[in-house]
Structure formats: structure tokens, C-alpha cells
Design an enzyme around this catalytic site. Structure first.
Site, short mmCIF file in Angstrom:
data_model
loop_
_atom_site.label_atom_id
_atom_site.label_comp_id
_atom_site.label_asym_id
_atom_site.label_seq_id
_atom_site.Cartn_x
_atom_site.Cartn_y
_atom_site.Cartn_z
N LYS A 295 0.83 -1.20 0.00
CA LYS A 295 0.00 0.00 0.00
C LYS A 295 0.87 1.25 0.00
O LYS A 295 2.03 1.21 0.44
CB LYS A 295 -0.88 0.03 1.27
CG LYS A 295 -1.93 -1.05 1.36
CD LYS A 295 -2.67 -0.94 2.69
CE LYS A 295 -3.72 -2.04 2.83
NZ LYS A 295 -4.87 -1.83 1.95
N ARG A 369 -10.27 -11.51 1.58
CA ARG A 369 -11.13 -12.55 0.99
C ARG A 369 -10.45 -13.91 1.01
O ARG A 369 -11.13 -14.94 1.04
CB ARG A 369 -11.55 -12.14 -0.42
CG ARG A 369 -10.43 -12.03 -1.42
CD ARG A 369 -10.78 -11.18 -2.63
NE ARG A 369 -10.81 -9.76 -2.27
CZ ARG A 369 -11.06 -8.78 -3.15
NH1 ARG A 369 -11.33 -9.08 -4.41
NH2 ARG A 369 -11.06 -7.53 -2.77
#
Length: 520
Positions: A295, A369
Site C-alpha cells: 500500500k 477474501r
């Protein structure tokens, strides 16, 4: 009768006793001066109406011979919703009295806003009033129930909370209690709901070096065990995760030196031990750097709260245990860090989930996920009535709804309606999002594996993430809550200070409460 003068020692002893009594009176007087009072006042229904005090406000005004109404009239224009005004010296028991604006008395469920406006006004007003008392460093406050003792308690407890555990200089601790002999049961329920959300806020706000997977699990175990004797906690180590063949979860965890934990908690409140449970699943990434797909550094510190799903579902179960709800609940939280290293997932790697499906990992920052996939597969082994997962899953959810509502993706309109009804009551809203086959096609069209962990296109990222999770769910009553947009608060929710929100914990508690009543 002739009295001899007391010896010097006796006179000194009496003098000391007098001083001690005098000091005791001063201490008692000081104690009396350390309680504040928050009272409510409604907005005018018509332009020329006199603003109406609550029943507690009217009683207090009578107690002080009309002085409260008198000073209100000369202190400025009528109070608007959420605004406050502080008065001093009206009554010896309450040296500081804060009057708070409650908005219109007739405010109820607003179909446009999808919430009970009156309850939200009470939460915001009481929070503002209690903070005024806190700023005066008064350690105790009595709170007007304002027509809804539960909402008032929630406003007080949520509004006073601030994470300052690691600071030397802390805000004054203020204990809030109900003013008068009103609905104590509703007040205590409000305290319980708000304390549940505050537990989630604490878990989310704590720095990642202080809130590791192991420490998270231990803190939940401590809270759950103290909440009820009908609980069971399993802190599953890496070896157990390997035995369960949770390859998708392990692929994320392997990038960090911090050992993963699979937290499994049980609350058995049903009188029938064989009664099928509800299963809550929460994403537990205790820090998310993004992994190899790292990130940007700006605001990466906020990713200490990427275990917000695990925090909210575990806090809701702790609260359900405190409420002694007559249902069985299982909570599952895969806990790990997502870090870049020589052992971390690489873009293009293929991993195998618990149900045998292979996953092409094209973006290591779509890791939530991956850990949820295995947890959802495991959830089915409990033959549950319902499966609900919560996760700070996608930035796309934040772009779509912002902090206005949690996005809900579900294959069950029955389940959606119950979550929605609970959210109207709590003011912590939900909004239904699509689970179209349109999005499924974008994740199953995969070059190397059964499914890709990102969609083919940039658009609809929250929807393709939900479609990915759907590939690991066969249960007919499943809901996925994407809470990324409601993770933090700046100033949008008036009764929460800036920081991590713990949302939508109260909505989950309310859902469980209603479910238990429907099942009874």
C-alpha cells in the site's frame, strides 16, 4: 461543680477531632459538588411555541422554583438539536447542569433516512452534554432518559469513550447513571450495547504491535469468559490451521513472523444444546501492509484496524452472552498479519482453499477474501441457521457508500430484512448491494486457477469481492457485511469521537436480540 482544666494532651486531642470532623464535612461537600446533570429540551413545534422540557427537566425546574426555565429564556435563542448550554449553581446537588437540544418531540422513523430520528437525536444530544461535564472534570453525571433510556445510555457511554490507554495524560473518567427512577432495565441495556461497541473500538484502535493475533484472541477469551459461563474459546494454532488444509489463509499468514491464530468462540445460550447455531465470521488482519502489492505509506497506520470484522463480531457475541440470549452462536476469526517478505504471497501465485478450489492471487492486497474463504468453508461444518461475515474488505465500499452505511451482500431477502430492521433501531445503518452473476463471471474467468482474487475490471470492486466470497458459500442464508466505509469516524457520527468506530456492533447485537425473540 468545679471542673479542672483538661491537660494539654486532651485539649490537642479534642482540637484534632474538631479538625477531622470539619475536614469530613468539607470532603462530603466536595463530593456533592462532583456530580453533573444532563437534561433535555425539545425544539418548538411551531414558531411561537415555548420549547418544552422533558418530564425530568420539568421536575428539576419545579425543584429550583422555575430558575432553569428563567435562565434558559435569557441565555439565548432556543437550543437546536445536538446543541448544549451549561448553567451553574442552580442546585446544590448538581453544581453544573447541561441542557441539551433533542430536536422535535414527535421525531420517529424517517423512511428517507432509514433510521429512528428521535433516538439518534437523543444519542447525539446526550453525548454532547456528557462531554461538557467531562470537560469540567466532574467525575459523575446523571442523565435524563429523554423519553428513551436505552438511547440515552448509548449516547452517554459512546460519547464519553476515547482511546487513551497509551497516553500519560488522560481525559477525566466520568461515570454516567440514569437520572430519576425511570426505566433502569432499558438504561442498562443501552450501557451493554454501547460497551460492546466500545470493546470493538478498543480492539480496532490499539496499535498493531500491541494487538497481535495472539493478544486479540486472549483479550476476547478474557471478555467472553467473564461475560458468561456458557462460553467456550478455542485459540487454534498454526498446526491446527494446517490440519484443516486452510491453504488460502496460510498463504497470507506466511509473509509475517507473527504466528497466525484461528479463533473459534462458542456461546451456548439455548436450553437445547443441539439447537443449530448462528455463525459469525470476521476478517482478522491485525495489520495490513498490502504484502508484496504494498500500500502507499499515507494513512497505512489505519490498517491496524483491518481486523474490524473480527472485532465487531466478537464484541457482538460477548454482548449476546451478557444479555443471556437463549440462542447458540459460533464466532470464527482467522487472525494474522499481511506483510511483505521473502516468504510472502507473490502476484500470480496459486493457492488452494479448504474446499479444494484453487485461487490465483493477482493482488496480495486483496488478502481479506483469502482468509475469509477458508473460514466460510469451516462455518458450514456447524450446520448453522445463518452465516454472517463482516470485513473491512474493500476501498471500493468506502468509495460507494462512505461512512453512511455498511454494505450488505446477501443471498437471502429474509436475512436482509432482519438486518435492515435492526439497523433502523440502532441508527447504525445498512444498505443492500448486488450479488449479481455479472460480478461472479469477472472472478471465475481466471487463467491459472478456479477463481481469481480480483475482478477482471477495476469497476465494482466491492461487488466482485463479494462474488468471490460467494464461491465459498453454499448456505441459503448468508450475508457479507463490507464495513470498510464505516471503519473510521471524523465527525460524521456526532456521538462518536474521531477514530475507529466499532461499527456495526450494535446492529449485530440488535439482530441477535430480535432473532432470539423470534425463536422463542
Amino acid at each position: 461543680m468545679f471542673l479542672l482544666p483538661l491537660p494539654v494532651a486532651g485539649r490537642v486531642a479534642i482540637r484534632r477531632l474538631e479538625v477531622k470532623r470539619c475536614w469530613s464535612h468539607r470532603v462530603a461537600a466536595a463530593a456533592a459538588m462532583t456530580k453533573g446533570l444532563v437534561l433535555g429540551i425539545y425544539s418548538r413545534e411551531k414558531e411561537n411555541d415555548v420549547p418544552q422540557l422533558t418530564s425530568a427537566g420539568e421536575n428539576f425546574d419545579k425543584l429550583v422554583s422555575g430558575k432553569l426555565r428563567e435562565v434558559l429564556n435569557i441565555s439565548g435563542p432556543p437550543l437546536k438539536a445536538g446543541k448544549t448550554r451549561t448553567f451553574y449553581g442552580l442546585h446544590e446537588d448538581f453544581p453544573s447542569v447541561v441542557v441539551v437540544g433533542l430536536g422535535k418531540k414527535a421525531a420517529t422513523v424517517d423512511d428517507q433516512e432509514n433510521c429512528h430520528e428521535g433516538k439518534e437525536n437523543i444519542r447525539a444530544a446526550v453525548a454532547a452534554g456528557c462531554r461538557q461535564i467531562q470537560d469540567l472534570e466532574i467525575p459523575s453525571v446523571e442523565v435524563d432518559p429523554c423519553g428513551d433510556a436505552q438511547a440515552a445510555a448509548e449516547g452517554a457511554v459512546l460519547g464519553l469513550y476515547e482511546y487513551d490507554s497509551l497516553k500519560q495524560k488522560k481525559k477525566a473518567v466520568v461515570s454516567a447513571e440514569l437520572h430519576g427512577s425511570g426505566d433502569q432495565e432499558a438504561w442498562q441495556r443501552g450501557v451493554l450495547f454501547a460497551s460492546g461497541q466500545n470493546l470493538a473500538r478498543q480492539l480496532m484502535e490499539t496499535p498493531a504491535n500491541e494487538m497481535t493475533p495472539t493478544k486479540f484472541a486472549e483479550l476476547i477469551e478474557k471478555n467472553l469468559k467473564s461475560a458468561s459461563s456458557k462460553t467456550e474459546v478455542h485459540i487454534r494454532p498454526k498446526s491446527w490451521i494446517e490440519e484443516q488444509e486452510m491453504g488460502s489463509f496460510l498463504s497470507v499468514a506466511k509473509g509475517s513472523d507473527e504466528p497466525p491464530v484461528f479463533l473459534e468462540v462458542h456461546y451456548r445460550g439455548s436450553p437445547d444444546d443441539s439447537d443449530a447455531p448462528l455463525v459469525f465470521v470476521g476478517k482478522g488482519i491485525t495489520f495490513d501492509s498490502g504484502g508484496i502489492s504494498i500500500k502507499p505509506s499515507a494513512n497505512m497506520d489505519l490498517m491496524r484496524a483491518d481486523m474490524g470484522g473480527a472485532a465487531t463480531i466478537c464484541s457482538a457475541i460477548v454482548s449476546a452472552a451478557k444479555l443471556s440470549l437463549p440462542i447458540n452462536i459460533v464466532g470464527l476469526a482467522p487472525l494474522c498479519e499481511n506483510m511483505p517478505s521473502g516468504k510472502a504471497n507473490k502476484p500470480g501465485d496459486v493457492v488452494r482453499a479448504k474446499n479444494g478450489k484453487t485461487i490465483q492471487v493477482d493482488n496480495t492486497d486483496a488478502e481479506g477474501r483469502l482468509i475469509l474463504a477458508d473460514a466460510l468453508c469451516y462455518a458450514h461444518t456447524f450446520n448453522p441457521k445463518v452465516i454472517i461475515d463482516a470485513a473491512t474488505l474493500t476501498g471500493a465500499m468506502d468509495i460507494a457508500l462512505g461512512s453512511g452505511a455498511t454494505g450488505v451482500f446477501t443471498n437471502s431477502s429474509w436475512l436482509w430484512n432482519r438486518l435492515f430492521e435492526a439497523s433502523v433501531e440502532t441508527g447504525d445503518r445498512v444498505w443492500r448491494m448486488p450479488l449479481f452473476e455479472h460480478y461472479t463471471r469477472q472472478v471465475v474467468d481466471c487463467q491459472l486457477a478456479d477463481v481469481n482474487n480480483i475482478g477482471k475490471y477495476r469497476s465494482g470492486g466491492a461487488c466482485t469481492a463479494a462474488a468471490f466470497l460467494k464461491e465459498f458459500v453454499s448456505h441459503p442464508k448468508w450475508a457479507h457485511l463490507d464495513i470498510a466505509g464505516v471503519m473510521t469516524n471524523k465527525d460524521e457520527v456526532a456521538y462518536l469521537r474521531k477514530g475507529m468506530t466499532g461499527r456495526p456492533t450494535r446492529t449485530l447485537i440488535e439482530f441477535l436480540l430480535r432473532f432470539s425473540q423470534d425463536s422463542a
